[in-house]
Design a protein around this motif. Sequence first.
Motif, PDB file in Angstrom:
ATOM      1  N   ASN A  64     -17.703  -5.606  15.796  1.00  0.00           N
ATOM      2  CA  ASN A  64     -18.187  -6.100  17.168  1.00  0.00           C
ATOM      3  C   ASN A  64     -16.945  -5.831  18.186  1.00  0.00           C
ATOM      4  O   ASN A  64     -17.508  -5.404  19.162  1.00  0.00           O
ATOM      5  CB  ASN A  64     -18.655  -7.566  16.842  1.00  0.00           C
ATOM      6  CG  ASN A  64     -19.453  -8.168  18.127  1.00  0.00           C
ATOM      7  OD1 ASN A  64     -19.341  -7.802  19.305  1.00  0.00           O
ATOM      8  ND2 ASN A  64     -20.354  -9.342  17.904  1.00  0.00           N
ATOM      9  N   HIS A  65     -15.856  -6.056  17.578  1.00  0.00           N
ATOM     10  CA  HIS A  65     -14.598  -5.940  18.567  1.00  0.00           C
ATOM     11  C   HIS A  65     -13.870  -4.667  17.567  1.00  0.00           C
ATOM     12  O   HIS A  65     -13.689  -4.690  16.611  1.00  0.00           O
ATOM     13  CB  HIS A  65     -13.866  -6.901  18.703  1.00  0.00           C
ATOM     14  CG  HIS A  65     -14.281  -8.213  19.577  1.00  0.00           C
ATOM     15  ND1 HIS A  65     -14.382  -9.240  19.187  1.00  0.00           N
ATOM     16  CD2 HIS A  65     -14.840  -7.850  20.958  1.00  0.00           C
ATOM     17  CE1 HIS A  65     -14.820 -10.128  20.247  1.00  0.00           C
ATOM     18  NE2 HIS A  65     -15.137  -9.171  21.136  1.00  0.00           N
ATOM     19  N   GLY A  66     -13.715  -3.563  18.258  1.00  0.00           N
ATOM     20  CA  GLY A  66     -13.308  -2.180  17.624  1.00  0.00           C
ATOM     21  C   GLY A  66     -12.153  -2.391  16.892  1.00  0.00           C
ATOM     22  O   GLY A  66     -11.835  -1.467  16.103  1.00  0.00           O
ATOM     23  N   ASP A  67     -11.133  -3.407  17.345  1.00  0.00           N
ATOM     24  CA  ASP A  67      -9.870  -3.222  16.734  1.00  0.00           C
ATOM     25  C   ASP A  67      -9.925  -4.258  15.553  1.00  0.00           C
ATOM     26  O   ASP A  67      -8.801  -4.520  15.286  1.00  0.00           O
ATOM     27  CB  ASP A  67      -8.921  -3.277  17.731  1.00  0.00           C
ATOM     28  CG  ASP A  67      -8.925  -4.734  18.491  1.00  0.00           C
ATOM     29  OD1 ASP A  67      -9.938  -5.445  18.303  1.00  0.00           O
ATOM     30  OD2 ASP A  67      -7.888  -5.263  19.235  1.00  0.00           O
ATOM     31  N   GLU A  68     -10.807  -4.773  15.151  1.00  0.00           N
ATOM     32  CA  GLU A  68     -10.875  -5.760  13.890  1.00  0.00           C
ATOM     33  C   GLU A  68     -11.483  -5.095  12.691  1.00  0.00           C
ATOM     34  O   GLU A  68     -12.565  -5.194  12.644  1.00  0.00           O
ATOM     35  CB  GLU A  68     -11.515  -6.874  14.616  1.00  0.00           C
ATOM     36  CG  GLU A  68     -11.196  -7.653  15.700  1.00  0.00           C
ATOM     37  CD  GLU A  68     -12.057  -8.841  16.380  1.00  0.00           C
ATOM     38  OE1 GLU A  68     -13.107  -9.025  15.508  1.00  0.00           O
ATOM     39  OE2 GLU A  68     -11.777  -9.470  17.355  1.00  0.00           O
ATOM     40  N   TYR A  69     -10.625  -4.712  11.886  1.00  0.00           N
ATOM     41  CA  TYR A  69     -10.842  -3.864  10.900  1.00  0.00           C
ATOM     42  C   TYR A  69     -11.165  -4.597   9.415  1.00  0.00           C
ATOM     43  O   TYR A  69     -11.792  -3.838   8.676  1.00  0.00           O
ATOM     44  CB  TYR A  69      -9.532  -2.795  10.622  1.00  0.00           C
ATOM     45  CG  TYR A  69      -9.409  -2.008  11.639  1.00  0.00           C
ATOM     46  CD1 TYR A  69     -10.524  -0.958  11.942  1.00  0.00           C
ATOM     47  CD2 TYR A  69      -8.368  -1.922  12.659  1.00  0.00           C
ATOM     48  CE1 TYR A  69     -10.400   0.053  12.830  1.00  0.00           C
ATOM     49  CE2 TYR A  69      -8.281  -0.982  13.490  1.00  0.00           C
ATOM     50  CZ  TYR A  69      -9.219   0.079  13.698  1.00  0.00           C
ATOM     51  OH  TYR A  69      -9.086   1.031  14.593  1.00  0.00           O
ATOM     52  N   GLU A  70     -11.050  -5.883   9.354  1.00  0.00           N
ATOM     53  CA  GLU A  70     -11.329  -6.344   8.373  1.00  0.00           C
ATOM     54  C   GLU A  70     -12.878  -6.296   7.817  1.00  0.00           C
ATOM     55  O   GLU A  70     -13.394  -5.971   6.829  1.00  0.00           O
ATOM     56  CB  GLU A  70     -11.014  -7.871   8.068  1.00  0.00           C
ATOM     57  CG  GLU A  70      -9.531  -8.189   7.961  1.00  0.00           C
ATOM     58  CD  GLU A  70      -8.604  -7.776   9.089  1.00  0.00           C
ATOM     59  OE1 GLU A  70      -7.381  -7.851   8.906  1.00  0.00           O
ATOM     60  OE2 GLU A  70      -9.068  -7.468  10.220  1.00  0.00           O
ATOM     61  N   GLY A  71     -13.746  -6.262   8.877  1.00  0.00           N
ATOM     62  CA  GLY A  71     -15.193  -6.332   8.784  1.00  0.00           C
ATOM     63  C   GLY A  71     -15.372  -4.891   8.508  1.00  0.00           C
ATOM     64  O   GLY A  71     -16.163  -4.577   7.436  1.00  0.00           O
ATOM     65  N   PRO A  72     -15.073  -3.915   9.167  1.00  0.00           N
ATOM     66  CA  PRO A  72     -15.640  -2.593   8.767  1.00  0.00           C
ATOM     67  C   PRO A  72     -15.003  -2.140   7.462  1.00  0.00           C
ATOM     68  O   PRO A  72     -15.714  -1.761   6.543  1.00  0.00           O
ATOM     69  CB  PRO A  72     -14.904  -1.705   9.889  1.00  0.00           C
ATOM     70  CG  PRO A  72     -14.953  -2.629  11.128  1.00  0.00           C
ATOM     71  CD  PRO A  72     -14.645  -4.037  10.445  1.00  0.00           C
ATOM     72  N   VAL A  73     -13.708  -2.520   7.078  1.00  0.00           N
ATOM     73  CA  VAL A  73     -13.391  -2.157   5.878  1.00  0.00           C
ATOM     74  C   VAL A  73     -14.184  -2.705   4.653  1.00  0.00           C
ATOM     75  O   VAL A  73     -14.484  -2.178   3.478  1.00  0.00           O
ATOM     76  CB  VAL A  73     -11.707  -2.395   5.520  1.00  0.00           C
ATOM     77  CG1 VAL A  73     -11.292  -2.408   4.260  1.00  0.00           C
ATOM     78  CG2 VAL A  73     -11.000  -1.596   6.650  1.00  0.00           C
ATOM     79  N   SER A  74     -14.386  -3.922   4.818  1.00  0.00           N
ATOM     80  CA  SER A  74     -14.996  -4.682   3.745  1.00  0.00           C
ATOM     81  C   SER A  74     -16.537  -4.156   3.766  1.00  0.00           C
ATOM     82  O   SER A  74     -17.213  -4.052   2.640  1.00  0.00           O
ATOM     83  CB  SER A  74     -15.040  -6.168   4.237  1.00  0.00           C
ATOM     84  OG  SER A  74     -13.611  -6.805   4.112  1.00  0.00           O
ATOM     85  N   LEU A  75     -17.273  -3.979   4.797  1.00  0.00           N
ATOM     86  CA  LEU A  75     -18.595  -3.920   4.916  1.00  0.00           C
ATOM     87  C   LEU A  75     -18.933  -2.215   4.551  1.00  0.00           C
ATOM     88  O   LEU A  75     -19.723  -2.233   3.771  1.00  0.00           O
ATOM     89  CB  LEU A  75     -19.351  -4.099   6.282  1.00  0.00           C
ATOM     90  CG  LEU A  75     -19.276  -5.601   6.524  1.00  0.00           C
ATOM     91  CD1 LEU A  75     -19.755  -5.775   7.838  1.00  0.00           C
ATOM     92  CD2 LEU A  75     -20.280  -6.316   5.288  1.00  0.00           C
ATOM     93  N   PHE A  76     -17.926  -1.436   4.837  1.00  0.00           N
ATOM     94  CA  PHE A  76     -18.109  -0.098   4.369  1.00  0.00           C
ATOM     95  C   PHE A  76     -18.019   0.041   2.680  1.00  0.00           C
ATOM     96  O   PHE A  76     -18.710   0.682   2.032  1.00  0.00           O
ATOM     97  CB  PHE A  76     -17.003   0.887   4.924  1.00  0.00           C
ATOM     98  CG  PHE A  76     -17.615   1.535   6.201  1.00  0.00           C
ATOM     99  CD1 PHE A  76     -18.689   2.516   6.381  1.00  0.00           C
ATOM    100  CD2 PHE A  76     -16.737   1.244   7.021  1.00  0.00           C
ATOM    101  CE1 PHE A  76     -19.128   2.872   7.682  1.00  0.00           C
ATOM    102  CE2 PHE A  76     -17.114   1.568   8.590  1.00  0.00           C
ATOM    103  CZ  PHE A  76     -18.296   2.412   8.777  1.00  0.00           C
ATOM    104  N   LYS A  77     -17.181  -0.760   2.213  1.00  0.00           N
ATOM    105  CA  LYS A  77     -17.004  -0.818   0.792  1.00  0.00           C
ATOM    106  C   LYS A  77     -18.317  -1.428   0.175  1.00  0.00           C
ATOM    107  O   LYS A  77     -18.580  -1.000  -0.929  1.00  0.00           O
ATOM    108  CB  LYS A  77     -15.652  -1.700   0.614  1.00  0.00           C
ATOM    109  CG  LYS A  77     -15.514  -1.797  -1.104  1.00  0.00           C
ATOM    110  CD  LYS A  77     -14.202  -2.592  -1.294  1.00  0.00           C
ATOM    111  CE  LYS A  77     -13.764  -2.493  -2.888  1.00  0.00           C
ATOM    112  NZ  LYS A  77     -13.521  -1.433  -3.512  1.00  0.00           N
ATOM    113  N   LEU A  78     -18.819  -2.755   0.440  1.00  0.00           N
ATOM    114  CA  LEU A  78     -19.919  -3.266   0.160  1.00  0.00           C
ATOM    115  C   LEU A  78     -21.081  -2.334   0.366  1.00  0.00           C
ATOM    116  O   LEU A  78     -21.889  -2.256  -0.750  1.00  0.00           O
ATOM    117  CB  LEU A  78     -20.147  -4.787   0.995  1.00  0.00           C
ATOM    118  CG  LEU A  78     -21.185  -5.370   0.612  1.00  0.00           C
ATOM    119  CD1 LEU A  78     -21.215  -5.836  -0.806  1.00  0.00           C
ATOM    120  CD2 LEU A  78     -21.559  -6.533   1.542  1.00  0.00           C
ATOM    121  N   ALA A  79     -21.296  -1.630   1.286  1.00  0.00           N
ATOM    122  CA  ALA A  79     -22.377  -0.725   1.429  1.00  0.00           C
ATOM    123  C   ALA A  79     -22.267   0.360   0.477  1.00  0.00           C
ATOM    124  O   ALA A  79     -23.423   0.856   0.017  1.00  0.00           O
ATOM    125  CB  ALA A  79     -22.419   0.028   2.911  1.00  0.00           C
TER     126      ALA A  79
END
Length: 238
Positions: A64-79
Amino acid sequence: MLASVEFLPPNPISTSLDFEYDGIQHGFLKLPYSHDDSAWGAIMIPITVIRNGEGDTALLTGGNHGDEYEGPVSLFKLANGLTADEIRGRVIIVPAMNYPAFNAARRTSPIDGGNLNRMFPGRPDGTTTQKIADYFQRYLLPMADYVLDIHSGGKTLEFVPFAACHILPDKEQEERCRSAMEAFSAPYSMQMLEMDSRGMYDTAAEALGKIFVTTELGAEVRPRRATCISPIAACAIS
């Protein structure tokens, strides 16, 4: 006298995914974006849809904020790891909602300066960030029963890892959000009353009656695997 009603045009974002298909689909939300480097260009926002029969829908979002990587890292892995056999119902995963900001490692969009988490409900004929907000508002949020939006410290903040829900006027909805927050099993949990909730994704989801949980996980663009991946996987599977 009848109040005037604004009829919004369709959102320009499209996808080839079938949200009713049983199984796993990986694809994109395609937002046309004509610019100097690509006259017929498009912003391609990754999305995964996993469905196994009838049941509730969980919408999981990061970036949602582009510099907050914990969400993208986790969700790409989960996906890439979650299977249809592990769920009942549907899981929709958008690892990087504000994809232009994510690509630029910025809190806000490099295209229009938009802070996605202050743009809701958005507009289909507005700026790039407003168009993304409108698609979530009118297309993805209505599909969802549960919404998990993963935030973290980004470049400027440092947090102990916590999950959160909001104090709401509807106490039954608030209690269900609280139960979902506790099920996330973050090291810390808290209930919040936002000082200014206008334009927030949280507010948009809650106004539609959704069970909404948010997080702050990690600090200063240093993802911590142990505190961000395991709870998300557990939440999605359960």
